[in-house]
Design a protein around this motif. Structure first.
Motif, PDB file in Angstrom:
ATOM      1  N   SER A 193       0.828  -1.198   0.000  1.00 26.54           N
ATOM      2  CA  SER A 193       0.000   0.000   0.000  1.00 26.54           C
ATOM      3  C   SER A 193       0.868   1.255   0.000  1.00 26.54           C
ATOM      4  CB  SER A 193      -0.916   0.019   1.229  1.00 26.54           C
ATOM      5  OG  SER A 193      -1.605   1.253   1.319  1.00 26.54           O
ATOM      6  N   GLU A 194       0.482   2.232  -0.821  1.00 28.59           N
ATOM      7  CA  GLU A 194       1.169   3.516  -0.858  1.00 28.59           C
ATOM      8  C   GLU A 194       0.223   4.652  -0.447  1.00 28.59           C
ATOM      9  OE1 GLU A 194       2.690   3.829  -4.816  1.00 28.59           O
ATOM     10  OE2 GLU A 194       4.408   2.521  -4.424  1.00 28.59           O
ATOM     11  N   THR A 195      -0.843   4.301   0.261  1.00 29.69           N
ATOM     12  CA  THR A 195      -1.818   5.302   0.685  1.00 29.69           C
ATOM     13  C   THR A 195      -1.490   5.804   2.086  1.00 29.69           C
ATOM     14  OG1 THR A 195      -3.285   3.627   1.598  1.00 29.69           O
ATOM     15  CG2 THR A 195      -3.601   4.227  -0.715  1.00 29.69           C
ATOM     16  N   VAL A 196      -2.130   6.895   2.465  1.00 29.34           N
ATOM     17  CA  VAL A 196      -1.932   7.453   3.801  1.00 29.34           C
ATOM     18  C   VAL A 196      -2.352   6.449   4.861  1.00 29.34           C
ATOM     19  CG1 VAL A 196      -2.703   9.267   5.379  1.00 29.34           C
ATOM     20  CG2 VAL A 196      -2.174   9.841   3.001  1.00 29.34           C
ATOM     21  N   SER A 197      -3.406   5.674   4.600  1.00 29.25           N
ATOM     22  CA  SER A 197      -3.873   4.683   5.572  1.00 29.25           C
ATOM     23  C   SER A 197      -2.849   3.575   5.803  1.00 29.25           C
ATOM     24  CB  SER A 197      -5.198   4.074   5.110  1.00 29.25           C
ATOM     25  OG  SER A 197      -5.045   3.437   3.848  1.00 29.25           O
ATOM     26  N   GLY A 198      -1.891   3.428   4.883  1.00 30.28           N
ATOM     27  CA  GLY A 198      -0.835   2.437   5.073  1.00 30.28           C
ATOM     28  C   GLY A 198       0.077   2.768   6.238  1.00 30.28           C
ATOM     29  N   PHE A 199       0.066   4.026   6.704  1.00 26.35           N
ATOM     30  CA  PHE A 199       0.871   4.438   7.852  1.00 26.35           C
ATOM     31  C   PHE A 199       0.157   4.175   9.174  1.00 26.35           C
ATOM     32  CE2 PHE A 199       2.964   6.666   4.498  1.00 26.35           C
ATOM     33  CZ  PHE A 199       4.281   6.846   4.909  1.00 26.35           C
ATOM     34  N   ALA A 200      -1.083   3.701   9.116  1.00 32.20           N
ATOM     35  CA  ALA A 200      -1.861   3.476  10.337  1.00 32.20           C
ATOM     36  C   ALA A 200      -1.153   2.487  11.257  1.00 32.20           C
ATOM     37  CB  ALA A 200      -3.253   2.965   9.976  1.00 32.20           C
ATOM     38  N   GLY A 201      -1.038   2.878  12.533  1.00 35.61           N
ATOM     39  CA  GLY A 201      -0.437   2.006  13.531  1.00 35.61           C
ATOM     40  C   GLY A 201       1.058   1.826  13.408  1.00 35.61           C
ATOM     41  N   LEU A 202       1.735   2.674  12.640  1.00 27.63           N
ATOM     42  CA  LEU A 202       3.182   2.498  12.456  1.00 27.63           C
ATOM     43  C   LEU A 202       3.933   2.617  13.781  1.00 27.63           C
ATOM     44  CD1 LEU A 202       5.598   2.111  10.552  1.00 27.63           C
ATOM     45  CD2 LEU A 202       5.636   4.591  10.203  1.00 27.63           C
ATOM     46  N   TYR A 203       3.456   3.474  14.684  1.00 31.01           N
ATOM     47  CA  TYR A 203       4.143   3.638  15.963  1.00 31.01           C
ATOM     48  C   TYR A 203       4.159   2.336  16.757  1.00 31.01           C
ATOM     49  CZ  TYR A 203       5.204   5.179  20.684  1.00 31.01           C
ATOM     50  OH  TYR A 203       5.763   5.307  21.925  1.00 31.01           O
ATOM     51  N   HIS A 204       3.109   1.540  16.639  1.00 29.83           N
ATOM     52  CA  HIS A 204       3.030   0.277  17.380  1.00 29.83           C
ATOM     53  C   HIS A 204       3.830  -0.827  16.693  1.00 29.83           C
ATOM     54  CE1 HIS A 204      -0.060   2.128  19.822  1.00 29.83           C
ATOM     55  NE2 HIS A 204      -0.689   2.495  18.718  1.00 29.83           N
ATOM     56  N   ARG A 205       4.026  -0.714  15.406  1.00 27.70           N
ATOM     57  CA  ARG A 205       4.758  -1.737  14.658  1.00 27.70           C
ATOM     58  C   ARG A 205       6.253  -1.445  14.600  1.00 27.70           C
ATOM     59  NH1 ARG A 205       2.622  -2.632   8.936  1.00 27.70           N
ATOM     60  NH2 ARG A 205       3.803  -4.559   9.247  1.00 27.70           N
ATOM     61  N   ALA A 206       6.628  -0.159  14.536  1.00 31.24           N
ATOM     62  CA  ALA A 206       8.047   0.231  14.458  1.00 31.24           C
ATOM     63  C   ALA A 206       8.174   1.626  15.072  1.00 31.24           C
ATOM     64  CB  ALA A 206       8.524   0.229  13.009  1.00 31.24           C
ATOM     65  N   PRO A 207       8.209   1.690  16.407  1.00 27.54           N
ATOM     66  CA  PRO A 207       8.146   2.994  17.086  1.00 27.54           C
ATOM     67  C   PRO A 207       9.255   3.964  16.693  1.00 27.54           C
ATOM     68  CG  PRO A 207       8.709   1.215  18.623  1.00 27.54           C
ATOM     69  CD  PRO A 207       8.259   0.578  17.365  1.00 27.54           C
ATOM     70  N   TRP A 208      10.491   3.464  16.557  1.00 32.50           N
ATOM     71  CA  TRP A 208      11.598   4.375  16.224  1.00 32.50           C
ATOM     72  C   TRP A 208      11.488   4.884  14.795  1.00 32.50           C
ATOM     73  CZ3 TRP A 208      13.985   6.659  19.882  1.00 32.50           C
ATOM     74  CH2 TRP A 208      14.177   6.013  21.110  1.00 32.50           C
ATOM     75  N   THR A 209      10.984   4.052  13.907  1.00 34.44           N
ATOM     76  CA  THR A 209      10.762   4.511  12.540  1.00 34.44           C
ATOM     77  C   THR A 209       9.675   5.581  12.507  1.00 34.44           C
ATOM     78  OG1 THR A 209      11.386   2.329  11.677  1.00 34.44           O
ATOM     79  CG2 THR A 209      10.159   3.768  10.199  1.00 34.44           C
ATOM     80  N   ALA A 210       8.636   5.409  13.319  1.00 33.51           N
ATOM     81  CA  ALA A 210       7.575   6.414  13.406  1.00 33.51           C
ATOM     82  C   ALA A 210       8.118   7.737  13.940  1.00 33.51           C
ATOM     83  CB  ALA A 210       6.443   5.902  14.292  1.00 33.51           C
ATOM     84  N   VAL A 211       9.012   7.660  14.918  1.00 28.85           N
ATOM     85  CA  VAL A 211       9.619   8.890  15.466  1.00 28.85           C
ATOM     86  C   VAL A 211      10.439   9.597  14.388  1.00 28.85           C
ATOM     87  CG1 VAL A 211      11.327   9.759  17.107  1.00 28.85           C
ATOM     88  CG2 VAL A 211       9.636   8.060  17.847  1.00 28.85           C
ATOM     89  N   ALA A 212      11.241   8.827  13.651  1.00 22.79           N
ATOM     90  CA  ALA A 212      12.047   9.421  12.583  1.00 22.79           C
ATOM     91  C   ALA A 212      11.149  10.052  11.513  1.00 22.79           C
ATOM     92  CB  ALA A 212      12.947   8.361  11.954  1.00 22.79           C
ATOM     93  N   MET A 213      10.071   9.360  11.152  1.00 19.90           N
ATOM     94  CA  MET A 213       9.153   9.895  10.153  1.00 19.90           C
ATOM     95  C   MET A 213       8.483  11.161  10.671  1.00 19.90           C
ATOM     96  SD  MET A 213       8.039   9.466   7.116  1.00 19.90           S
ATOM     97  CE  MET A 213       6.682   9.834   5.995  1.00 19.90           C
ATOM     98  N   THR A 214       8.196  11.223  11.950  1.00 19.44           N
ATOM     99  CA  THR A 214       7.607  12.425  12.532  1.00 19.44           C
ATOM    100  C   THR A 214       8.551  13.613  12.387  1.00 19.44           C
ATOM    101  OG1 THR A 214       6.405  11.070  14.139  1.00 19.44           O
ATOM    102  CG2 THR A 214       6.616  13.417  14.628  1.00 19.44           C
ATOM    103  N   ILE A 215       9.837  13.380  12.639  1.00 15.53           N
ATOM    104  CA  ILE A 215      10.831  14.446  12.479  1.00 15.53           C
ATOM    105  C   ILE A 215      10.860  14.945  11.035  1.00 15.53           C
ATOM    106  CG2 ILE A 215      13.311  14.963  12.548  1.00 15.53           C
ATOM    107  CD1 ILE A 215      13.514  12.901  14.849  1.00 15.53           C
TER     108      ILE A 215
END
Length: 509
Positions: free
Chosen positions: A378-400
């Motif tokens: 998936s390349e949609t915005v909904s594909g990012f759903a729950g990313l913090y729970h699946r890969a928290p550090w990646t979610a933090v980096a993406m937030t930055i």
């Protein structure tokens, strides 16, 4: 400054980075023909990365050599190719950005998405070579040769998803639009040559004063034809309609390359060409200078408005980032549109600082998207759903990275926009400053949509996201570089200001 009328063996030192890329491109093409497919894909991917890093190392050596000497800049082949600090800094940006893109893609590109990955990697080198030529050319002919080398390589890169109909459609649209844009640029250049009698940028600049007296109307035609061509190349509104389709259809690493390297190279050519010509039209003799840069300002404002408004409605992340790129192209155009008039004297440093910030935040964001697309398709915005729970550090980096794209403190994107905003105020272009401020605030809604999905929405699965080592390293290096630009903005901008001289390191003489 040292000028070489003919290229001797001793002068090859100054084009060593370009020669290295050329050599690697030839060798990798031959290896692709000889080695078995699986072995070829692994070897060519890593060897492409090695070629980029070796070329970048020689660029650094050239920079130290020029800084330590008295020449300041070297012009080869009667000034048609110029080795100066402006070009070398941009070469480092292009080589570094491409190295990050290639590195993050190793092991992360799906087989069913790009059947023959070796083709994608081997075509990256001539594309970067074209970008480097565009950043160092002092002649209309070499500028156009670099543009076409980059363009033709990029057309093929977009089409490497051979089993994907979107890729074929994107390649066709990109080819037609890119070819039309090149025709406009070349047609405008031909008028400029016909009026001034030279393709050399220094001779064009010195001949513009007398050209105004004899052919001011043709000069208008020349510059505005080139503006239209560059607007299409850079996806500036209203010439941007191709970019969402092309970004969506191309493989994610290629999309990242188009967003950063191809866009940056077109800007390098635009800055080199217009500052060396239109900026030095005698303002007291003609309205041409005012009208040309007013046209650039209007394009910048339109790009920020249309890009930001269009991104609000997008749910495909590639299309969203394409329209974000339209808005950011407008921001990157502002320093050129403001020129050096009044108190605004930091055009080049503002451009390079924001280009570096733009490169890091886009490459990092596309790397996260690449991993998610490999995991879920998936390349949609909904594909990012729950990313913090699946890969928290990646979610933090993406937030930055998303905060930098939005222009929030303390990030490189924030200070890049702030420095450009100060430039608009210094030059008293308040309407452009207002557009920059309003579109920046509106863009928060675009990027916070993705952040909300990562932290406040549950995904279709709770399994841990599988990250490849190169992609994880790239994501965090980009995030840390974005923070470094945010925490040390003044020293970095001062270094760029002290390093570059508009007279010695940019103007062709």
């Amino acid at each position: 400054m040292e000028t070489k009328l003919a290229l001797a063996w001793s002068d090859l030192w100054y084009v060593t980075p370009e020669l290295i890329l050329t050599g690697f491109a030839v060798v990798l093409t031959l290896l692709d023909l000889i080695l078995p497919r699986k072995a070829s894909e692994r070897a060519i991917g890593w060897l492409t990365l090695v070629g980029l890093l070796v070329s970048a190392a020689f660029v650094v050596l050239l920079m130290s050599d020029l800084t330590g000497g008295d020449a300041g800049a070297v012009e080869l082949l009667a000034g048609s190719y110029r080795v100066d600090d402006f070009g070398n800094v941009l070469k480092l940006v292009f080589l570094g950005a491409t190295a990050f893109i290639v590195f993050s893609s190793l092991g992360a590109v799906r087989d069913d998405d790009v059947p023959i990955k070796s083709e994608m990697y081997s075509l990256v080198l001539p594309a970067v070579l074209g970008a480097m030529v565009m950043s160092s050319s002092g002649d209309l002919i070499t500028l156009f040769v670099g543009l076409e080398l980059l363009s033709i390589s990029s057309y093929i890169l977009v089409a490497v998803r051979k089993n994907n109909k979107l890729s074929g459609e994107a390649a066709f649209k990109y080819f037609v639009t890119g070819g039309t844009a090149s025709a406009f640029i070349l047609y405008g250049m031909s008028f400029l040559y016909g009026i001034t009698g030279s393709t050399d940028l220094a001779s064009i600049r010195s001949g513009l004063g007398s050209a105004i007296e004899n052919a001011e109307g043709l000069l208008y035609v020349s510059f505005f034809l080139m503006i239209a061509g560059f607007a299409a190349k850079l996806a500036l509104a209203p010439f941007h309609a191709w970019s969402p389709d092309v970004y969506q259809g191309a493989p994610t690493p290629v999309t990242s390359f188009l967003a950063v390297v191809a866009k940056g190279a077109a800007f390098a050519m635009l800055y080199r060409l217009f500052v060396n010509s239109a900026h030095y039209v005698p303002a007291n003799e003609s309205f041409l200078q005012h009208d040309v840069f007013l046209g650039l300002s209007v394009l910048a404002g339109a790009a920020m408005i249309v890009g930001t408004a269009g991104a609000l409605r997008q749910r495909n992340v590639k299309r969203l980032l394409a329209l974000s790129g339209v808005a950011n192209a407008g921001i990157l155009l502002i320093p050129l549109a403001l020129g050096f008039w009044g108190l605004h004297t930091s055009m080049l440093s503002e451009f390079i600082y924001y280009l570096a910030a733009y490169a890091f935040m886009n490459i990092g964001a596309f790397s996260v998207l690449l991993i998610l697309a490999k995991d879920s398709g998936s390349e949609t915005v909904s594909g990012f759903a729950g990313l913090y729970h699946r890969a928290p550090w990646t979610a933090v980096a993406m937030t930055i990275l998303l905060c930098s794209l939005a222009g929030l403190p303390v990030t490189g994107g924030f200070f890049g926009k702030l420095f450009i905003l100060f430039g608009t105020i210094q030059s008293k272009t308040y309407w452009l400053a207002a557009i920059l401020l309003v579109t920046t605030v509106v863009s928060y809604a675009v990027y916070f949509t993705i952040i909300r999905q990562m932290y406040m929405r549950s995904g279709s699965t709770d399994s841990k996201l599988k990250l490849t080592g190169p992609a994880a390293i790239t994501i965090w290096l980009c995030a840390l570089a974005t923070l470094a630009l945010g925490f040390l903005p003044v020293p970095i901008l001062d270094w760029i200001d002290g390093f570059l001289s508009i007279q010695m390191d940019f103007l062709v003489r």
